[in-house]
Design an enzyme around this catalytic site. Structure first.
Site, PDB file in Angstrom:
ATOM      1  N   ASN A  12     -27.789   6.469 -12.008  1.00  0.00           N
ATOM      2  CA  ASN A  12     -26.507   7.070 -11.632  1.00  0.00           C
ATOM      3  C   ASN A  12     -26.807   8.231 -10.698  1.00  0.00           C
ATOM      4  O   ASN A  12     -27.264   9.288 -11.139  1.00  0.00           O
ATOM      5  CB  ASN A  12     -25.781   7.551 -12.906  1.00  0.00           C
ATOM      6  N   LYS A  14     -24.768  10.058  -8.966  1.00  0.00           N
ATOM      7  CA  LYS A  14     -23.742  11.109  -8.891  1.00  0.00           C
ATOM      8  C   LYS A  14     -23.470  11.439  -7.403  1.00  0.00           C
ATOM      9  O   LYS A  14     -23.502  10.536  -6.585  1.00  0.00           O
ATOM     10  CB  LYS A  14     -24.165  12.332  -9.701  1.00  0.00           C
ATOM     11  N   HIS A  99     -17.464   8.229 -17.448  1.00  0.00           N
ATOM     12  CA  HIS A  99     -18.612   9.150 -17.525  1.00  0.00           C
ATOM     13  C   HIS A  99     -18.124  10.519 -17.999  1.00  0.00           C
ATOM     14  O   HIS A  99     -17.020  10.931 -17.644  1.00  0.00           O
ATOM     15  CB  HIS A  99     -19.291   9.261 -16.156  1.00  0.00           C
ATOM     16  N   GLU A 101     -18.731  13.419 -17.060  1.00  0.00           N
ATOM     17  CA  GLU A 101     -18.339  14.330 -15.975  1.00  0.00           C
ATOM     18  C   GLU A 101     -16.926  14.019 -15.507  1.00  0.00           C
ATOM     19  O   GLU A 101     -16.183  14.897 -15.088  1.00  0.00           O
ATOM     20  CB  GLU A 101     -19.362  14.250 -14.832  1.00  0.00           C
ATOM     21  N   GLU A 171     -24.000   8.293 -24.255  1.00  0.00           N
ATOM     22  CA  GLU A 171     -24.568   9.486 -23.623  1.00  0.00           C
ATOM     23  C   GLU A 171     -24.051  10.736 -24.334  1.00  0.00           C
ATOM     24  O   GLU A 171     -22.921  11.171 -24.066  1.00  0.00           O
ATOM     25  CB  GLU A 171     -24.143   9.563 -22.154  1.00  0.00           C
ATOM     26  N   GLY A 177     -28.137  15.976 -18.160  1.00  0.00           N
ATOM     27  CA  GLY A 177     -28.546  16.961 -17.158  1.00  0.00           C
ATOM     28  C   GLY A 177     -29.095  18.253 -17.735  1.00  0.00           C
ATOM     29  O   GLY A 177     -29.225  19.248 -17.035  1.00  0.00           O
ATOM     30  N   SER A 217     -30.794  12.913 -19.982  1.00  0.00           N
ATOM     31  CA  SER A 217     -32.131  13.485 -19.781  1.00  0.00           C
ATOM     32  C   SER A 217     -33.263  12.478 -19.989  1.00  0.00           C
ATOM     33  O   SER A 217     -34.328  12.829 -20.506  1.00  0.00           O
ATOM     34  CB  SER A 217     -32.331  14.717 -20.675  1.00  0.00           C
TER      35      SER A 217
HETATM   36  P1  PGA Z   1     -29.264  12.804 -16.620  1.00  0.00           P
HETATM   37  O1  PGA Z   1     -27.807  12.154 -16.378  1.00  0.00           O
HETATM   38  O2  PGA Z   1     -30.239  11.663 -16.762  1.00  0.00           O
HETATM   39  O3  PGA Z   1     -29.528  13.633 -15.408  1.00  0.00           O
HETATM   40  O4  PGA Z   1     -29.173  13.607 -17.883  1.00  0.00           O
HETATM   41  C1  PGA Z   1     -27.398  11.015 -17.078  1.00  0.00           C
HETATM   42  C2  PGA Z   1     -25.995  10.639 -16.664  1.00  0.00           C
HETATM   43  O5  PGA Z   1     -25.203  11.512 -16.342  1.00  0.00           O
HETATM   44  O6  PGA Z   1     -25.631   9.463 -16.646  1.00  0.00           O
END
Ligand code: PGA
Length: 259
Positions: A12, A14, A99, A101, A171, A177, A217
């Protein structure tokens, strides 16, 4: 990972990478994962879908290109939005929906996510549906209730025979993140819970087919331990999918685990 169930690693990106960067990433990644046995999905920015999908086709690369969001309507007066049909037209095969976010920064509810899931399916895009509890929900022991509500409400009314094609991504919000990967024992418990929620509602045959990814992460250093968990059928990778080296390392860790 469980023998017999397919596995998918999704990157992903982003809001990162220009067209040129995306195309060169695909060129670099493809030979690095040439003999991987896992399916590799890449959720790129809207602008990169068409050129990345073209590049994948030209290289005969197994990478599958997709999007990170879409509107729930088929078309209409929705300035700045994008429709499933447009994503398919550009070469997308899947779309990340719900997601955290999008849920937290753009107010997406389970109800809206459910409309998007149904639209994606009816128009021909495979949904990668994200769910997960926040840190405060975890502290209050609400994880089970949150996951149950997110799964049941986001998949409400989806036809039974379409469910096995949906990828679920667990998640934990606090792990995204942050560098704080969830404890493997918790991942095992929550993945088993997600599968049992699906089994209770739609039957064990469907539940056994649904791919459930872990995200939050994920790095080359922790991918192996996560993939050893039986109900983890792949990973949703954010930050570590931005470099062909770290992403290919994660993909290649799957080699051998499926046999
Ligand atoms: P990350 O993001 O691996 O940077 O923690 C995962 C995601 O948002 O799908």
């Amino acid at each position: 990972m469980k023998k017999g169930r397919s596995a998918v690693i999704t990157g992903n990106w982003k809001m990162y990478k220009t067209i040129e960067e995306a195309v060169s990433f695909v060129e670099t990644l493809s030979p690095l994962i040439a003999d991987s046995q896992v399916q590799v999905y890449l959720a790129v920015p809207f602008t990169a879908i068409y050129p990345a999908a073209e590049k994948v086709q030209g290289l005969k690369s197994p990478i599958v290109i997709g999007a990170q969001n879409m509107n729930d309507a088929s078309e209409g007066a929705f300035t700045g939005e994008i429709a499933a049909k447009m994503l398919i037209d550009a070469g997308a095969k899947f779309v990340i929906l719900g997601h955290s976010e999008r849920r937290h920064q753009y107010g997406e509810t389970n109800e809206l996510v459910n409309k998007k899931v149904k639209r994606a399916i009816s128009d021909g895009l495979q949904p990668v549906l994200c769910i997960g509890e926040s840190e405060s929900q975890k502290e209050k022991n609400e994880t089970e209730q949150v996951l149950r509500t997110q799964i049941l409400e986001s998949l409400e009314g989806v036809e039974r025979d379409k469910l096995s094609a949906i990828i679920l991504a667990y998640e934990p919000v606090w792990a995204i993140g942050t560098g704080k990967v969830a404890d493997p024992q918790d991942v095992e418990k929550e993945h088993r819970l997600c599968r049992s929620i699906i089994a209770e509602k739609w039957g064990d045959d469907i539940a056994q087919q649904v791919i459930i990814q872990y995200g939050g992460s994920v790095k080359p250093e922790n991918a192996s331990e996560l993939l050893d968990i039986e109900d983890v059928d792949g990973l949703l990778v954010g930050g570590a999918s931005l470099s062909p080296q770290s992403f290919s390392e994660i993909i290649n860790i799957c080699k051998g685990k499926l046999q």
